[in-house]
Write an enzyme that holds these catalytic residues in place. Sequence first.
Site, PDB file in Angstrom:
ATOM      1  N   GLY A  71     -12.287 -19.765  36.479  1.00  0.00           N
ATOM      2  CA  GLY A  71     -11.259 -19.038  35.623  1.00  0.00           C
ATOM      3  C   GLY A  71      -9.855 -18.775  37.165  1.00  0.00           C
ATOM      4  O   GLY A  71      -8.675 -18.138  36.664  1.00  0.00           O
ATOM      5  N   LYS A 126     -11.590 -23.059  22.680  1.00  0.00           N
ATOM      6  CA  LYS A 126     -10.380 -21.613  21.963  1.00  0.00           C
ATOM      7  C   LYS A 126      -9.080 -21.739  22.894  1.00  0.00           C
ATOM      8  O   LYS A 126      -8.164 -22.298  23.847  1.00  0.00           O
ATOM      9  CB  LYS A 126     -11.114 -20.332  22.037  1.00  0.00           C
ATOM     10  CG  LYS A 126     -11.963 -19.997  21.358  1.00  0.00           C
ATOM     11  CD  LYS A 126     -12.302 -19.126  21.321  1.00  0.00           C
ATOM     12  CE  LYS A 126     -13.840 -18.585  20.794  1.00  0.00           C
ATOM     13  NZ  LYS A 126     -14.520 -17.402  20.353  1.00  0.00           N
ATOM     14  N   ARG A 150     -20.646 -26.148  45.345  1.00  0.00           N
ATOM     15  CA  ARG A 150     -20.134 -24.748  46.425  1.00  0.00           C
ATOM     16  C   ARG A 150     -20.536 -24.643  47.990  1.00  0.00           C
ATOM     17  O   ARG A 150     -19.927 -24.423  48.714  1.00  0.00           O
ATOM     18  CB  ARG A 150     -20.404 -23.654  44.939  1.00  0.00           C
ATOM     19  CG  ARG A 150     -19.251 -23.846  43.763  1.00  0.00           C
ATOM     20  CD  ARG A 150     -19.949 -22.229  43.236  1.00  0.00           C
ATOM     21  NE  ARG A 150     -18.799 -22.342  41.817  1.00  0.00           N
ATOM     22  CZ  ARG A 150     -19.045 -21.504  41.323  1.00  0.00           C
ATOM     23  NH1 ARG A 150     -19.935 -21.127  40.300  1.00  0.00           N
ATOM     24  NH2 ARG A 150     -18.441 -21.773  39.805  1.00  0.00           N
ATOM     25  N   GLY A 208     -14.705 -25.201  34.674  1.00  0.00           N
ATOM     26  CA  GLY A 208     -16.241 -25.520  34.930  1.00  0.00           C
ATOM     27  C   GLY A 208     -16.163 -27.012  33.838  1.00  0.00           C
ATOM     28  O   GLY A 208     -16.778 -27.789  34.404  1.00  0.00           O
TER      29      GLY A 208
HETATM   30  P1  AMP Z   1     -13.748 -23.851  27.287  1.00  0.00           P
HETATM   31  O1  AMP Z   1     -14.850 -23.323  27.787  1.00  0.00           O
HETATM   32  O2  AMP Z   1     -12.953 -23.282  26.281  1.00  0.00           O
HETATM   33  O3  AMP Z   1     -13.135 -25.261  28.339  1.00  0.00           O
HETATM   34  O4  AMP Z   1     -14.683 -24.736  26.364  1.00  0.00           O
HETATM   35  C1  AMP Z   1     -15.545 -25.684  26.616  1.00  0.00           C
HETATM   36  C2  AMP Z   1     -15.961 -26.296  25.197  1.00  0.00           C
HETATM   37  O5  AMP Z   1     -15.225 -26.070  24.885  1.00  0.00           O
HETATM   38  C3  AMP Z   1     -16.991 -27.564  25.983  1.00  0.00           C
HETATM   39  O6  AMP Z   1     -18.553 -26.853  26.091  1.00  0.00           O
HETATM   40  C4  AMP Z   1     -17.055 -28.020  24.662  1.00  0.00           C
HETATM   41  O7  AMP Z   1     -18.299 -28.593  23.965  1.00  0.00           O
HETATM   42  C5  AMP Z   1     -16.638 -27.474  23.786  1.00  0.00           C
HETATM   43  N1  AMP Z   1     -15.576 -27.791  22.584  1.00  0.00           N
HETATM   44  C6  AMP Z   1     -14.985 -29.118  22.845  1.00  0.00           C
HETATM   45  N2  AMP Z   1     -14.193 -29.992  21.851  1.00  0.00           N
HETATM   46  C7  AMP Z   1     -14.870 -29.397  20.474  1.00  0.00           C
HETATM   47  C8  AMP Z   1     -14.542 -29.636  19.539  1.00  0.00           C
HETATM   48  N3  AMP Z   1     -13.496 -30.355  18.721  1.00  0.00           N
HETATM   49  N4  AMP Z   1     -15.449 -28.043  18.779  1.00  0.00           N
HETATM   50  C9  AMP Z   1     -16.172 -27.380  19.122  1.00  0.00           C
HETATM   51  N5  AMP Z   1     -15.803 -27.017  20.245  1.00  0.00           N
HETATM   52  C10 AMP Z   1     -15.367 -27.970  21.132  1.00  0.00           C
END
Ligand code: AMP
Length: 407
Positions: free
Chosen positions: A387, A212, A38, A364
Amino acid sequence: MNLNKKTVKDVDLNGKRVIMRVDFNVPLKDGVITDDTRIRAALPTIKYIIENGASLTLLTHLGRPKGEANPEFTVKPAADHLAALLGKDVKFVSDCIGAEAVADAQALKPGQIMCCENTRYHKEEDMKCKGDADKIAAQEAFAAELAKLGDVYVNDAFGTAHRAHASTAVITKFIDKENCVAGFLLDKEIQYLGQAVANPARPFAAIIGGAKVSGKLEVLTALIEKVDTILIGGGMAYTFLKALGHSIGNSLCEDDLLDVAKTTLEKAKTKGVKFLLPVDNIIADDFSNDANTEIVGVEIKDGWLALDIGPKTAELYANEILDAKTVVWNGPMGCFEMPKFADGTMIVCSAVADSDSVSIIGGGDSVAAVNQSGLADKMSHISTGGGASLEFLEGKDLPGVCALTDR
Ligand code: AMP
């Protein structure tokens, strides 16, 4: 939101005192910066300003000190690191407002730089005002104090452009409107993202992963209106698979969103958008890199959980990506932090790198995955704001961008 904003190139900087909002919210371990991306990203604008006859006062936040001075969140390491990168003194000022800061800013000679302590040491910086007149007045009074530090305002902090904070938006009420402009980094971000949203080369593919559905629902809904293909991976895929009646074992699932997942799939179908879900998966008997693993199709057995897309899915997604002319990627395909579950994300990453597309990486974790792959320089644009880039793609106005002057 008008994206054609004045930039530092549109103002006469000679002899001016410039206030620049940067995003020096860098990760620190024991006071040492572990990733200076950054700070480096702000260098072109910083250099341009000081080479064009202006003095420069930098404002930034770091972490969430919650409105109190707290040495854990001091930005001094960032100021020192900037000085090392530039090979030039950067004066550190222990408060971003007040007589001392104003006197220090006035004492700067053209070409000199000072960096103020964390703006979030003041609760007014990121105060949630929600129409409360007293809070609005308090935030405006704080922003007016910040504005005393200079006569030109440059925003280069794309990472906080989705926040209507004192130093990212409200300050522009107290600076001559013609002198509120974008820095090169913020301008590049909005040009890339703006082009992808408004006038994408097609086919336009979005790769959406991460933990999620809830975190990505708004962007999915917005992208269905714009893209030709959506490739779903990561933990969010299993809510969709369950909604389609598959068994998902202990995989991540948001049961309250099963209906929303179905509606999203139907919407994609109605719009003629190809909405692809994993056709195979890497499953594990534990959430651990030491777990036993198997490659299975779309039925996941009880007691096991899916932690990566499988090889067939990775190949299917890679082929879609290689055909695309615009790619937007947000969120990993699996738990790439664990080497056993990184393949899906890395194959997708290689495909994005190899494709002949305008590729925009936001968020990120996708940025971390791209850096891990060593393919960062093969991407057209890696966003510095997870974000902010999501909110942009969701079609929302970013207050930090709206506050700047149209060209
Ligand atoms: P996000 O911040 O929503 O983009 O989520 C990123 C996180 O999702 C990372 O730390 C990954 O380890 C996690 N992730 C990706 N695939 C899976 C999965 N199949 N089950 C659980 N966590 C996951």
